[in-house]
Design an enzyme around this catalytic site. Structure first.
Site, PDB file in Angstrom:
ATOM      1  N   ASN A   9      42.238 -51.687  -2.089  1.00  0.00           N
ATOM      2  CA  ASN A   9      41.723 -53.340  -0.940  1.00  0.00           C
ATOM      3  C   ASN A   9      42.765 -53.113   0.093  1.00  0.00           C
ATOM      4  O   ASN A   9      44.506 -53.696   0.153  1.00  0.00           O
ATOM      5  CB  ASN A   9      41.818 -54.261  -2.332  1.00  0.00           C
ATOM      6  CG  ASN A   9      42.049 -55.296  -1.787  1.00  0.00           C
ATOM      7  OD1 ASN A   9      41.335 -55.522  -0.437  1.00  0.00           O
ATOM      8  ND2 ASN A   9      41.804 -57.191  -1.557  1.00  0.00           N
ATOM      9  N   TRP A  10      42.458 -53.005   1.594  1.00  0.00           N
ATOM     10  CA  TRP A  10      43.191 -52.558   2.381  1.00  0.00           C
ATOM     11  C   TRP A  10      43.228 -54.294   2.652  1.00  0.00           C
ATOM     12  O   TRP A  10      44.225 -54.175   3.897  1.00  0.00           O
ATOM     13  CB  TRP A  10      43.138 -52.061   3.660  1.00  0.00           C
ATOM     14  CG  TRP A  10      42.083 -50.597   3.083  1.00  0.00           C
ATOM     15  CD1 TRP A  10      42.759 -49.690   1.824  1.00  0.00           C
ATOM     16  CD2 TRP A  10      42.304 -49.200   4.271  1.00  0.00           C
ATOM     17  NE1 TRP A  10      42.558 -48.693   2.231  1.00  0.00           N
ATOM     18  CE2 TRP A  10      42.303 -48.134   3.117  1.00  0.00           C
ATOM     19  CE3 TRP A  10      41.664 -49.666   5.370  1.00  0.00           C
ATOM     20  CZ2 TRP A  10      41.881 -47.059   3.445  1.00  0.00           C
ATOM     21  CZ3 TRP A  10      41.446 -48.590   5.892  1.00  0.00           C
ATOM     22  CH2 TRP A  10      41.040 -46.618   5.426  1.00  0.00           C
ATOM     23  N   LYS A  11      42.776 -54.735   2.328  1.00  0.00           N
ATOM     24  CA  LYS A  11      42.753 -56.641   2.811  1.00  0.00           C
ATOM     25  C   LYS A  11      42.289 -56.837   4.196  1.00  0.00           C
ATOM     26  O   LYS A  11      41.822 -56.087   4.601  1.00  0.00           O
ATOM     27  CB  LYS A  11      44.253 -57.022   2.633  1.00  0.00           C
ATOM     28  CG  LYS A  11      44.226 -57.271   0.783  1.00  0.00           C
ATOM     29  CD  LYS A  11      45.920 -57.968   0.303  1.00  0.00           C
ATOM     30  CE  LYS A  11      45.633 -57.144  -1.188  1.00  0.00           C
ATOM     31  NZ  LYS A  11      46.593 -57.680  -1.958  1.00  0.00           N
ATOM     32  N   HIS A 103      38.989 -62.827  -4.755  1.00  0.00           N
ATOM     33  CA  HIS A 103      40.868 -62.675  -4.897  1.00  0.00           C
ATOM     34  C   HIS A 103      41.249 -63.641  -4.835  1.00  0.00           C
ATOM     35  O   HIS A 103      40.506 -64.714  -4.012  1.00  0.00           O
ATOM     36  CB  HIS A 103      40.208 -61.823  -3.904  1.00  0.00           C
ATOM     37  CG  HIS A 103      41.747 -61.168  -3.918  1.00  0.00           C
ATOM     38  ND1 HIS A 103      43.164 -62.122  -3.675  1.00  0.00           N
ATOM     39  CD2 HIS A 103      42.289 -59.478  -3.840  1.00  0.00           C
ATOM     40  CE1 HIS A 103      44.448 -60.570  -3.627  1.00  0.00           C
ATOM     41  NE2 HIS A 103      44.164 -59.200  -3.903  1.00  0.00           N
ATOM     42  N   GLU A 105      43.414 -64.412  -2.918  1.00  0.00           N
ATOM     43  CA  GLU A 105      44.176 -65.287  -1.563  1.00  0.00           C
ATOM     44  C   GLU A 105      42.519 -65.521  -1.199  1.00  0.00           C
ATOM     45  O   GLU A 105      42.335 -66.629  -0.296  1.00  0.00           O
ATOM     46  CB  GLU A 105      44.231 -63.644  -0.448  1.00  0.00           C
ATOM     47  CG  GLU A 105      45.720 -62.719  -1.412  1.00  0.00           C
ATOM     48  CD  GLU A 105      45.703 -61.733  -0.501  1.00  0.00           C
ATOM     49  OE1 GLU A 105      45.404 -61.048  -0.383  1.00  0.00           O
ATOM     50  OE2 GLU A 105      46.566 -61.408  -1.239  1.00  0.00           O
ATOM     51  N   GLU A 175      44.354 -59.891 -11.656  1.00  0.00           N
ATOM     52  CA  GLU A 175      45.354 -59.597 -10.631  1.00  0.00           C
ATOM     53  C   GLU A 175      46.052 -60.692 -10.784  1.00  0.00           C
ATOM     54  O   GLU A 175      45.773 -61.915 -10.868  1.00  0.00           O
ATOM     55  CB  GLU A 175      45.035 -59.544  -9.512  1.00  0.00           C
ATOM     56  CG  GLU A 175      44.091 -58.877  -8.883  1.00  0.00           C
ATOM     57  CD  GLU A 175      44.050 -57.675  -7.555  1.00  0.00           C
ATOM     58  OE1 GLU A 175      45.012 -56.684  -7.935  1.00  0.00           O
ATOM     59  OE2 GLU A 175      44.159 -58.830  -6.913  1.00  0.00           O
ATOM     60  N   GLY A 181      51.664 -58.043  -4.159  1.00  0.00           N
ATOM     61  CA  GLY A 181      52.362 -58.104  -2.993  1.00  0.00           C
ATOM     62  C   GLY A 181      53.760 -58.606  -3.088  1.00  0.00           C
ATOM     63  O   GLY A 181      54.544 -58.725  -1.974  1.00  0.00           O
ATOM     64  N   SER A 221      51.126 -55.178  -7.416  1.00  0.00           N
ATOM     65  CA  SER A 221      52.659 -54.453  -7.268  1.00  0.00           C
ATOM     66  C   SER A 221      52.510 -52.939  -8.137  1.00  0.00           C
ATOM     67  O   SER A 221      53.192 -52.810  -8.811  1.00  0.00           O
ATOM     68  CB  SER A 221      53.803 -55.247  -7.462  1.00  0.00           C
ATOM     69  OG  SER A 221      53.563 -56.108  -6.740  1.00  0.00           O
ATOM     70  N   GLY A 242      46.964 -53.005  -3.797  1.00  0.00           N
ATOM     71  CA  GLY A 242      46.653 -53.716  -1.954  1.00  0.00           C
ATOM     72  C   GLY A 242      47.832 -52.582  -1.348  1.00  0.00           C
ATOM     73  O   GLY A 242      47.610 -52.079  -0.653  1.00  0.00           O
ATOM     74  N   GLY A 243      48.845 -53.469  -1.061  1.00  0.00           N
ATOM     75  CA  GLY A 243      49.875 -52.624  -0.329  1.00  0.00           C
ATOM     76  C   GLY A 243      50.215 -51.148   0.034  1.00  0.00           C
ATOM     77  O   GLY A 243      49.997 -50.345   0.504  1.00  0.00           O
TER      78      GLY A 243
HETATM   79  P1  13P Z   1      49.504 -55.821  -4.011  1.00  0.00           P
HETATM   80  O1  13P Z   1      49.052 -54.558  -4.425  1.00  0.00           O
HETATM   81  O2  13P Z   1      50.120 -55.357  -2.561  1.00  0.00           O
HETATM   82  O3  13P Z   1      50.078 -57.111  -4.924  1.00  0.00           O
HETATM   83  O4  13P Z   1      48.341 -56.531  -4.258  1.00  0.00           O
HETATM   84  C1  13P Z   1      47.445 -55.884  -4.943  1.00  0.00           C
HETATM   85  C2  13P Z   1      46.047 -57.340  -4.633  1.00  0.00           C
HETATM   86  O5  13P Z   1      45.599 -58.032  -4.505  1.00  0.00           O
HETATM   87  C3  13P Z   1      45.000 -55.790  -5.130  1.00  0.00           C
HETATM   88  O6  13P Z   1      43.509 -56.655  -4.770  1.00  0.00           O
END
Ligand code: 13P
Length: 259
Positions: A9-11, A103, A105, A175, A181, A221, A242-243
């Site tokens: 998930n590149w956000k 999600h 976010e 999640e 993050g 994470s 994510g990251g």
């Molecule tokens: P991180 O891997 O950066 O913690 O993000 C997880 C995430 O929100 C994937 O959707």
């Protein structure tokens, strides 16, 4: 047996140049693996969820690789007067197979409710996409011992209306909000408890046999250092990353950690 799904998930990250470079790098690794017998490709399905703006540019690179493409969100309706929104039908039209909905976010930044997440998941299914429905407790809910109750209530409120026989078309992502993050992943016990609670709820909805077909991903994470441990747990059917999905070496290392 459920094949693991490793989803990036590149956000809201990635302009054309860097986004295409990253996608090309993943494609290159994947093709090399296929050439060498496809061990990693058999162990996990790969999914890229770049920003909407890159979907059409990345799609042509993925032909013949088996790497799937997904959106990060969709509107609950398939078309209409909704300025700035993207529908599940549009994602399908671009060659997507998946879409992330609910999600944390989006729940936080856009005040998305369980009802809205369910409507989006329904729209995804209607368009022919597989929804990845995200759930997870906040830090304070966790500290108050409410994790299982929160997850159950989010599942009750946000899962799409699905005939049990179609349960395989659903992916759930656990999640924990406090792990996203932060570099602080949930530990083995947290993940084991959460995922077995989710599986039990799915068994109540669809019956235990059909519930076995639903993939439940962990996100928060995930990195090369913890991926193998997390991915080896019962009921963990992949990762929503994510990251670390923005770094070729890290994303590939996570994919190669699938047992
Ligand atoms: P991180 O891997 O950066 O913690 O993000 C997880 C995430 O929100 C994937 O959707």
């Amino acid at each position: 047996m459920r094949q693991k799904l490793i989803a990036g998930n590149w956000k809201m990250n990635g302009l054309s140049e860097e986004g295409l470079r990253l996608a090309e790098g993943i494609v290159d690794r994947r093709l090399r693996d296929i050439e060498h017998g496809g061990e990693i490709s058999r162990a996990c399905e790969l999914l890229l969820c770049p920003p909407f703006t890159l979907l059409a540019q990345i799609r042509p690179f993925l032909g013949g690789t088996g790497i799937a493409l997904g959106g990060q969100d969709c509107h609950p309706e398939l078309s209409g007067a909704h300025t700035g929104d993207i529908s599940a039908a549009m994602l399908m039209d671009l060659g997507c197979e998946y879409v992330i909905v609910g999600h944390s976010e989006r729940r936080q930044d856009h005040g998305e409710s369980d009802d809205l997440v369910r409507a989006k998941a329904n729209a995804a299914l209607q368009a022919g996409l597989t929804p990845i429905v995200c759930i997870g407790e906040t830090e304070s809910q966790r500290e108050q011992g409410q994790t299982q109750a929160v997850l159950r209530s989010q599942l009750e409120g946000s899962l799409p209306e699905l005939d049990g026989r179609e349960a395989m078309r659903l992916v759930v992502a656990y999640e924990p909000v406090w792990a996203i993050g932060t570099g602080k992943s949930a530990d083995v016990q947290d993940v084991t408890d959460a995922h077995s609670g989710i599986r039990s709820y799915l068994a109540e909805c669809f019956g235990s046999d059909l519930a076995q077909g639903v993939r439940v991903l962990y996100g928060g994470s995930v990195k090369p250092e913890n991926a193998a441990k997390l991915l080896s747990l019962d009921n963990v059917d992949g990762a929503l990353v994510g990251g670390a999905s923005l770094k070729l070496e890290d994303f590939w290392a996570i994919a190669t950690s699938c047992p």
